[in-house]
Design an enzyme around this catalytic site. Structure first.
Site, PDB file in Angstrom:
ATOM      1  N   LYS A  22       0.945  -1.194   0.043  1.00  0.00           N
ATOM      2  CA  LYS A  22       0.083   0.105   0.084  1.00  0.00           C
ATOM      3  C   LYS A  22       0.745   1.432   0.123  1.00  0.00           C
ATOM      4  O   LYS A  22       0.721   2.197  -0.958  1.00  0.00           O
ATOM      5  CB  LYS A  22      -0.507  -0.154   1.104  1.00  0.00           C
ATOM      6  CG  LYS A  22      -1.737   1.300   1.798  1.00  0.00           C
ATOM      7  CD  LYS A  22      -2.422   1.212   2.567  1.00  0.00           C
ATOM      8  CE  LYS A  22      -1.822   1.723   4.601  1.00  0.00           C
ATOM      9  NZ  LYS A  22      -1.892   2.983   3.889  1.00  0.00           N
ATOM     10  N   ASN A  23       2.255   1.331   1.276  1.00  0.00           N
ATOM     11  CA  ASN A  23       2.681   2.730   1.033  1.00  0.00           C
ATOM     12  C   ASN A  23       3.750   3.128  -0.497  1.00  0.00           C
ATOM     13  O   ASN A  23       4.640   4.036   0.291  1.00  0.00           O
ATOM     14  CB  ASN A  23       3.821   2.507   2.632  1.00  0.00           C
ATOM     15  CG  ASN A  23       2.675   3.077   3.463  1.00  0.00           C
ATOM     16  OD1 ASN A  23       1.056   2.692   3.195  1.00  0.00           O
ATOM     17  ND2 ASN A  23       3.344   2.534   4.579  1.00  0.00           N
ATOM     18  N   ARG A  92      -5.772  10.243   4.417  1.00  0.00           N
ATOM     19  CA  ARG A  92      -4.736  11.487   4.861  1.00  0.00           C
ATOM     20  C   ARG A  92      -3.453  11.616   4.611  1.00  0.00           C
ATOM     21  O   ARG A  92      -2.667  13.035   4.165  1.00  0.00           O
ATOM     22  CB  ARG A  92      -4.608  11.081   6.696  1.00  0.00           C
ATOM     23  CG  ARG A  92      -5.869  11.213   6.681  1.00  0.00           C
ATOM     24  CD  ARG A  92      -6.112  12.219   8.480  1.00  0.00           C
ATOM     25  NE  ARG A  92      -7.623  12.279   8.503  1.00  0.00           N
ATOM     26  CZ  ARG A  92      -8.466  12.969   8.786  1.00  0.00           C
ATOM     27  NH1 ARG A  92      -7.778  13.986   8.764  1.00  0.00           N
ATOM     28  NH2 ARG A  92      -9.174  12.831   9.144  1.00  0.00           N
ATOM     29  N   CYS A 116      -6.284  12.347  12.264  1.00  0.00           N
ATOM     30  CA  CYS A 116      -6.523  11.329  12.696  1.00  0.00           C
ATOM     31  C   CYS A 116      -6.441  10.308  13.574  1.00  0.00           C
ATOM     32  O   CYS A 116      -5.634  11.206  14.587  1.00  0.00           O
ATOM     33  CB  CYS A 116      -5.548  10.584  11.158  1.00  0.00           C
ATOM     34  SG  CYS A 116      -4.304   9.621  11.335  1.00  0.00           S
ATOM     35  N   ARG A 121      -0.419  14.185  12.912  1.00  0.00           N
ATOM     36  CA  ARG A 121       0.037  14.427  11.961  1.00  0.00           C
ATOM     37  C   ARG A 121      -0.235  15.740  11.423  1.00  0.00           C
ATOM     38  O   ARG A 121      -0.577  15.832   9.547  1.00  0.00           O
ATOM     39  CB  ARG A 121      -0.817  13.596  11.250  1.00  0.00           C
ATOM     40  CG  ARG A 121      -1.216  12.165  11.809  1.00  0.00           C
ATOM     41  CD  ARG A 121      -1.900  11.241   9.797  1.00  0.00           C
ATOM     42  NE  ARG A 121      -0.553  10.447   9.532  1.00  0.00           N
ATOM     43  CZ  ARG A 121      -1.130   8.881   9.606  1.00  0.00           C
ATOM     44  NH1 ARG A 121      -1.834   8.257   9.180  1.00  0.00           N
ATOM     45  NH2 ARG A 121       0.426   8.428   8.504  1.00  0.00           N
ATOM     46  N   PRO A 122       0.838  16.681  11.950  1.00  0.00           N
ATOM     47  CA  PRO A 122       1.020  17.304  11.041  1.00  0.00           C
ATOM     48  C   PRO A 122       1.687  17.356   9.646  1.00  0.00           C
ATOM     49  O   PRO A 122       2.212  16.413   9.850  1.00  0.00           O
ATOM     50  CB  PRO A 122       2.233  18.684  11.979  1.00  0.00           C
ATOM     51  CG  PRO A 122       2.432  17.180  12.343  1.00  0.00           C
ATOM     52  CD  PRO A 122       1.605  16.598  12.944  1.00  0.00           C
ATOM     53  N   ILE A 123       1.638  18.427   8.655  1.00  0.00           N
ATOM     54  CA  ILE A 123       2.284  17.933   7.125  1.00  0.00           C
ATOM     55  C   ILE A 123       3.350  19.464   7.475  1.00  0.00           C
ATOM     56  O   ILE A 123       3.561  19.774   6.276  1.00  0.00           O
ATOM     57  CB  ILE A 123       1.578  18.162   6.061  1.00  0.00           C
ATOM     58  CG1 ILE A 123      -0.098  20.132   6.276  1.00  0.00           C
ATOM     59  CG2 ILE A 123       0.274  17.624   5.942  1.00  0.00           C
ATOM     60  CD1 ILE A 123      -0.039  19.927   5.119  1.00  0.00           C
ATOM     61  N   ASP A 124       3.386  19.593   8.331  1.00  0.00           N
ATOM     62  CA  ASP A 124       5.197  21.257   8.788  1.00  0.00           C
ATOM     63  C   ASP A 124       6.390  21.233   7.572  1.00  0.00           C
ATOM     64  O   ASP A 124       6.845  21.802   7.120  1.00  0.00           O
ATOM     65  CB  ASP A 124       5.680  21.515   9.747  1.00  0.00           C
ATOM     66  CG  ASP A 124       5.701  20.236  10.562  1.00  0.00           C
ATOM     67  OD1 ASP A 124       5.378  19.446  10.294  1.00  0.00           O
ATOM     68  OD2 ASP A 124       6.450  20.396  11.380  1.00  0.00           O
ATOM     69  N   LEU A 125       6.861  19.643   7.365  1.00  0.00           N
ATOM     70  CA  LEU A 125       7.682  18.708   7.558  1.00  0.00           C
ATOM     71  C   LEU A 125       7.533  19.145   5.489  1.00  0.00           C
ATOM     72  O   LEU A 125       8.552  19.875   4.628  1.00  0.00           O
ATOM     73  CB  LEU A 125       8.260  18.184   7.342  1.00  0.00           C
ATOM     74  CG  LEU A 125       8.988  17.420   9.099  1.00  0.00           C
ATOM     75  CD1 LEU A 125       9.284  16.276   9.754  1.00  0.00           C
ATOM     76  CD2 LEU A 125      10.205  18.435   9.190  1.00  0.00           C
ATOM     77  N   ASP A 306       4.208   0.878  12.134  1.00  0.00           N
ATOM     78  CA  ASP A 306       2.488   0.413  11.451  1.00  0.00           C
ATOM     79  C   ASP A 306       2.459  -1.282  11.927  1.00  0.00           C
ATOM     80  O   ASP A 306       1.217  -2.025  11.788  1.00  0.00           O
ATOM     81  CB  ASP A 306       2.619   0.167  10.433  1.00  0.00           C
ATOM     82  CG  ASP A 306       2.346   1.462   9.654  1.00  0.00           C
ATOM     83  OD1 ASP A 306       1.628   1.945  10.433  1.00  0.00           O
ATOM     84  OD2 ASP A 306       2.801   1.907   8.678  1.00  0.00           O
ATOM     85  N   ILE A 328       6.534   6.683  17.495  1.00  0.00           N
ATOM     86  CA  ILE A 328       6.724   7.681  15.846  1.00  0.00           C
ATOM     87  C   ILE A 328       5.137   8.264  15.943  1.00  0.00           C
ATOM     88  O   ILE A 328       5.445   9.603  15.803  1.00  0.00           O
ATOM     89  CB  ILE A 328       6.608   6.683  14.806  1.00  0.00           C
ATOM     90  CG1 ILE A 328       7.556   5.704  14.778  1.00  0.00           C
ATOM     91  CG2 ILE A 328       6.414   7.066  12.956  1.00  0.00           C
ATOM     92  CD1 ILE A 328       9.240   6.415  14.254  1.00  0.00           C
ATOM     93  N   ARG A 398      -8.742  -0.231   3.973  1.00  0.00           N
ATOM     94  CA  ARG A 398      -7.348  -0.081   3.952  1.00  0.00           C
ATOM     95  C   ARG A 398      -6.361  -0.328   3.854  1.00  0.00           C
ATOM     96  O   ARG A 398      -5.857   0.480   2.385  1.00  0.00           O
ATOM     97  CB  ARG A 398      -7.266   1.702   4.875  1.00  0.00           C
ATOM     98  CG  ARG A 398      -8.380   2.199   5.303  1.00  0.00           C
ATOM     99  CD  ARG A 398      -8.266   3.442   5.563  1.00  0.00           C
ATOM    100  NE  ARG A 398      -6.877   4.463   5.424  1.00  0.00           N
ATOM    101  CZ  ARG A 398      -5.929   4.135   6.154  1.00  0.00           C
ATOM    102  NH1 ARG A 398      -6.153   4.685   7.568  1.00  0.00           N
ATOM    103  NH2 ARG A 398      -5.151   4.693   5.977  1.00  0.00           N
TER     104      ARG A 398
END
Ligand code: UD1
Length: 427
Positions: A22-23, A92, A116, A121-125, A306, A328, A398
């Site tokens: 998936k990933n 996400r 979530c 789950r920030p997206i700053d990076l 995971d 994580i 998912r």
């Protein structure tokens, strides 16, 4: 609401073929938007997250055909730059489209994915990397308007944490750019290597994928190609855990054993006999598992976050006390209250879970809190006395392709009460 009903207590045995990752599939599908022409992606698992990715690609103007686990994506006349909020919320990790859209069209409008089930789950990076490449970003009420003046410009991007998604976004954006980009402290997951391999086959010049420093010489254009997605190391591990929990003997074929390098030693620590042959892993479990001394989730090649929830189920019935540290994500113990309902003995304090092994778990009605937490509950049901009903299985769909069918093939007694996953029309 669909659920899995499991009659526990059966010993699992036999073999199965690992599904496509998936990933890996998600960023590679995002990359097919960036390349010109028709990409053929083999070994794409049939999962609701892949369906959500297909919807985004179609929304951006791509034409898609599914033939079994092969997807054909024609992005020749696709120039969309906006992902609607409902599609962003559906999955996400849709933020991995940002780099591909910007490199192709020079602008992008998306909404912030928000928190979530497993954390903030920030997206700053991701945004830091885009800004370094010359992107101007206007953030307003959860909406991000991004634009590039002429072309993205190569630069040095030092990540404060080796984020998988931010590394993928930086790779996607900088592969079609002017000049050279160096990503320092890049994520090293096998899925990053798979993305780099795909892009390099399309004409990108990426060096060092899988290492902590990646150098990308920007090119003007990428051309579509054919690629086969690597196998899913987390799904493979989950089936091995099912074997371990039930005193079983199972083999997972078509996998890359090295990708499970952080996981297999822990299985051996529990007393399982693990043997590796070429692309196959065989596990023979003892009647009673040993405790796990201390397991800490870490970026690759460490133990993957995971696999934290499903391996915790092993600890619940092991001999002695195990300690599990989640390093994580901040909210990744949501399966714990459900395991307690089944008779497990677990205490959590912040990111640490202390698990006292019990003799048996007992069947109960439980709710899947998230994707991997859901698989932990199914595993618990396989080993429990009596009947377990796991609801909320849309989360499990998912990430696990035909989960119940695969488990049945290994001799489990599990049925789905109602189908809940989406399906793209086969052509
Ligand atoms: C990917 C995987 C997910 C896996 C995770 C960690 C996909 C589709 N998903 O998710 O299954 O659990 O890697 O191996 O590949 N972070 C920030 N700022 C950012 C980005 C991340 O603070 O901009 C933090 C996250 O909140 C988290 C940590 O970094 O605490 C790791 O996240 P990241 O590696 O980015 O995970 P994903 O790419 O979202």
């Amino acid at each position: 609401m669909a659920s899995f009903v499991i009659n526990g207590g059966r010993r699992l045995s036999g073999s199965l073929v690992a599904q496509g990752s998936k990933n890996s599939a998600l960023p590679i599908l995002a990359a097919t938007y960036l390349v010109s022409g028709k990409s053929v992606i083999h070994n794409c698992p049939r999962l609701s997250d892949v369906e959500s990715t297909i919807k985004i690609l179609e929304n951006l103007g791509c034409k898609i055909e599914r033939r079994g686990t092969d997807l054909v994506i024609d992005s020749s006349s696709a120039f969309g730059f906006e992902i609607p909020e409902d599609l962003m919320r559906e999955m996400r990790s849709s933020v991995i489209f940002l780099g591909a859209i910007l490199a192709k069209t020079g602008r992008a409008v998306i909404s912030t994915p928000g928190g979530c089930e497993i954390g903030l789950r920030p997206i700053d990076l991701h945004l830091f990397a885009m800004r370094k490449l010359g992107v101007t970003i206007r953030e307003e009420h959860g909406r991000l308007e991004c634009s590039v003046n002429k072309r993205l410009k190569g630069t040095k991007i030092t990540l404060t944490f080796p984020s998988v998604g931010a590394t993928e976004n930086a790779i996607l954006a900088s592969s079609v750019s002017e000049g050279t980009t160096t990503i320092i402290n890049a994520a090293r997951e096998p899925e990053i290597i798979d993305l780099c391999n795909f892009l390099n086959k399309c004409g990108a010049k990426i060096h060092g994928g899988g290492e902590s420093i990646i150098v990308i010489e920007g090119v003007k254009k990428l051309t579509a190609t054919e690629h086969s997605v690597i196998c899913d190391r987390i799904a493979a591990a989950t089936y091995l855990f099912a074997g371990a929990l039930t005193g079983g003997d199972i083999s997972v074929k078509n996998t890359v054993p090295a990708h499970l390098g952080g996981i297999l030693p822990i299985l051996e620590e529990t007393g399982c006999e693990v043997s590796v042959r070429c692309n196959e892993i065989r596990l023979k479990a003892p009647l009673k598992l040993n405790r796990i001394d201390k397991l800490i989730t870490q970026p690759y090649p460490g133990f993957p976050t995971d696999a934290q929830a499903p391996i915790m189920t092993l600890a619940t019935v092991a001999r002695g006390t195990s300690v599990i540290v989640e390093n994580i994500f901040e909210s990744r113990f949501k399966h714990v209250p459900e395991l307690l309902r089944m008779g497990a003995r677990i205490r959590t304090e912040g990111r640490v879970a202390v698990v006292d092994g019990v003799e048996r778990l007992y069947g109960a009605s439980v709710v899947s809190p998230d994707l991997r937490g859901g698989s932990a509950l199914v595993l618990a049901g396989l080993t429990a006395i009596g009947v377990t009903e796991v609801s909320g299985i849309k989360h499990i769909d998912r990430g696990y392709e035909e989960f119940e069918k695969n488990l049945c093939m290994l001799n489990a007694d599990i049925v789905r009460t109602k189908k809940s996953y989406g399906n793209t029309k086969e052509k």
